[in-house]
Design an enzyme around this catalytic site. Sequence first.
Site, PDB file in Angstrom:
ATOM      1  N   LYS A 287      24.312  49.251 -11.481  1.00  0.00           N
ATOM      2  CA  LYS A 287      25.026  50.530 -11.436  1.00  0.00           C
ATOM      3  C   LYS A 287      26.332  50.445 -12.231  1.00  0.00           C
ATOM      4  CE  LYS A 287      22.729  51.470  -7.127  1.00  0.00           C
ATOM      5  NZ  LYS A 287      22.299  50.086  -6.846  1.00  0.00           N
TER       6      LYS A 287
ATOM      7  N   CYS B  39      20.244  50.757   0.034  1.00  0.00           N
ATOM      8  CA  CYS B  39      18.793  50.779  -0.198  1.00  0.00           C
ATOM      9  C   CYS B  39      18.091  50.576   1.142  1.00  0.00           C
ATOM     10  CB  CYS B  39      18.369  49.765  -1.258  1.00  0.00           C
ATOM     11  SG  CYS B  39      18.833  48.074  -0.903  1.00  0.00           S
TER      12      CYS B  39
ATOM     13  N   GLY C 256      24.899  44.305 -10.920  1.00  0.00           N
ATOM     14  CA  GLY C 256      25.574  45.101 -11.945  1.00  0.00           C
ATOM     15  C   GLY C 256      24.779  46.237 -12.546  1.00  0.00           C
TER      16      GLY C 256
ATOM     17  N   ALA D 210      27.366  43.471  -7.733  1.00  0.00           N
ATOM     18  CA  ALA D 210      26.365  42.559  -8.318  1.00  0.00           C
ATOM     19  C   ALA D 210      24.936  42.932  -7.898  1.00  0.00           C
ATOM     20  CB  ALA D 210      26.666  41.137  -7.877  1.00  0.00           C
TER      21      ALA D 210
ATOM     22  N   ASP E 289      28.132  50.653  -2.846  1.00  0.00           N
ATOM     23  CA  ASP E 289      26.691  50.363  -2.732  1.00  0.00           C
ATOM     24  C   ASP E 289      26.603  49.186  -1.758  1.00  0.00           C
ATOM     25  OD1 ASP E 289      23.981  50.269  -3.173  1.00  0.00           O
ATOM     26  OD2 ASP E 289      24.112  49.306  -5.126  1.00  0.00           O
TER      27      ASP E 289
END
Length: 433
Positions: free
Chosen positions: A256, A372, A254, A252, A319
Amino acid sequence: MRAREASAKAVARVVGQRGSLNEALAAVAERVAPEERPLLSELSYGALRFYPALEPLLGKLLQKPLKAKDLEVHTLLICALYQLCHTRIPDHAVVNESVDAAKSLKRPWARGLINGVLRRFLREREQIETALSGDLAAQSAHPLWLVEAIEQAWPEQAALILAANNQRAPLTLRLNISRKAREAYLAENFSNGGAAPTAYSDYGVQLEHPRPVDNIPGFAGGLVSVQDEAAQLAAQLLAARPGERVLDACCAPGGKTCHLLELTPDLYQLDAVDIERRRLDRVRENLDRLQLNATLIEADVTATSEWWDGRAFDRILLDAPCSATGVIRRHPDIKLLRQVGDVAKLAKLQRDMLARLWPLLKHGGRLLYATCSILPAENDEVVAAFLESTTDARLVPVASPAGIKTGYGRQLLPQVGGHDGFYYALLEKYHSP
Ligand SMILES: C[S@@+](CC[C@H](N)C(=O)[O-])C[C@H]1O[C@@H](n2cnc3c(N)ncnc32)[C@H](O)[C@@H]1O
């Protein structure tokens, strides 16, 4: 509610650790007239972006700190100092409007205080700023622990990272190039300029000026989505092939997931897992707008026995939740919400996620680890620890010239006027001898 009162309330919610800026803005925005909402946003983002610099400034102007119950007066003053230091709003308008806002905040007694503090700042600005010239947090507008962590990790790049973090991020689009070539999109919609192709993503278009999504050509019809260039590299690096089973482990909202499906529409299956139901709703909305389909699963991805059907994946995208220190310019509230101890806790979670998802990967399959974050503790060090404790994992080079090659992957650092900070490492499972 007027913009200044609302921004004092929104910033106070973040300062009081009662939620993110997005949540805080959502709580007040509806009570603010539509024409004042851009100012609300500008003041709230700006005040938080420079909070670590404005807070000590205010400390020098106040004879004694305000009481906890008057936090909104404190944040009203922070927003006022932001305007005086970083916007072109005339000084007298800032002072008058801030004094008036005290009444709306039901703190009429604070009118004299606000007037006095702001006028003193205007009179004594130079001396006060000089007095703070040796204060690293104030100078960099970052909390001290974070400046030190950035300087330690990236001594050569630290000044640029800090500068990039204090700027507004550009608006970058991801184009579905199976529907239209990038050159054609640019020629049809930006023949007079205002947008340029991104340097590292083959799908990216960076706009010179931000605009609401309703004004972005092709957004409503699903031709383009909003996604930073660094994040656009994930689907490209995962390189899923038709017929494969893919897991998007922390999916979420979403971005990617959708990109993966745009690039490889004929996957056998895409399982997209996230622990937060409300965030999964956003994934559904994004998939619907783009007319894509994935199997959405609400689960703690590490509790694999509760959601996994036992069939191994060819590709896994992890991620991972992280400190988000690569996207501070988009989420300046991170400067206040993240605490020094969070990084170690996140690193532990990231290691756990990697270890628990690895058995779900086929032999010959690949897992892309992404964050990130710009802190090695969440990136190279997580991958290093994983490789040390895993016999059937090996590194595959990250095939992108973006960012800096690290020991285990690639680190993209936030760029002034360019992409966000991001980290990628690619792992392959092989038959151990
Ligand atoms: C960095 S965000 C993912 C961004 C997403 N991949 C995208 O491109 O839009 C991390 C996500 O991990 C989710 N998350 C955190 N802990 C989790 C867990 N234990 N299991 C599943 N999802 C988790 C969070 O809810 C959050 O949505």
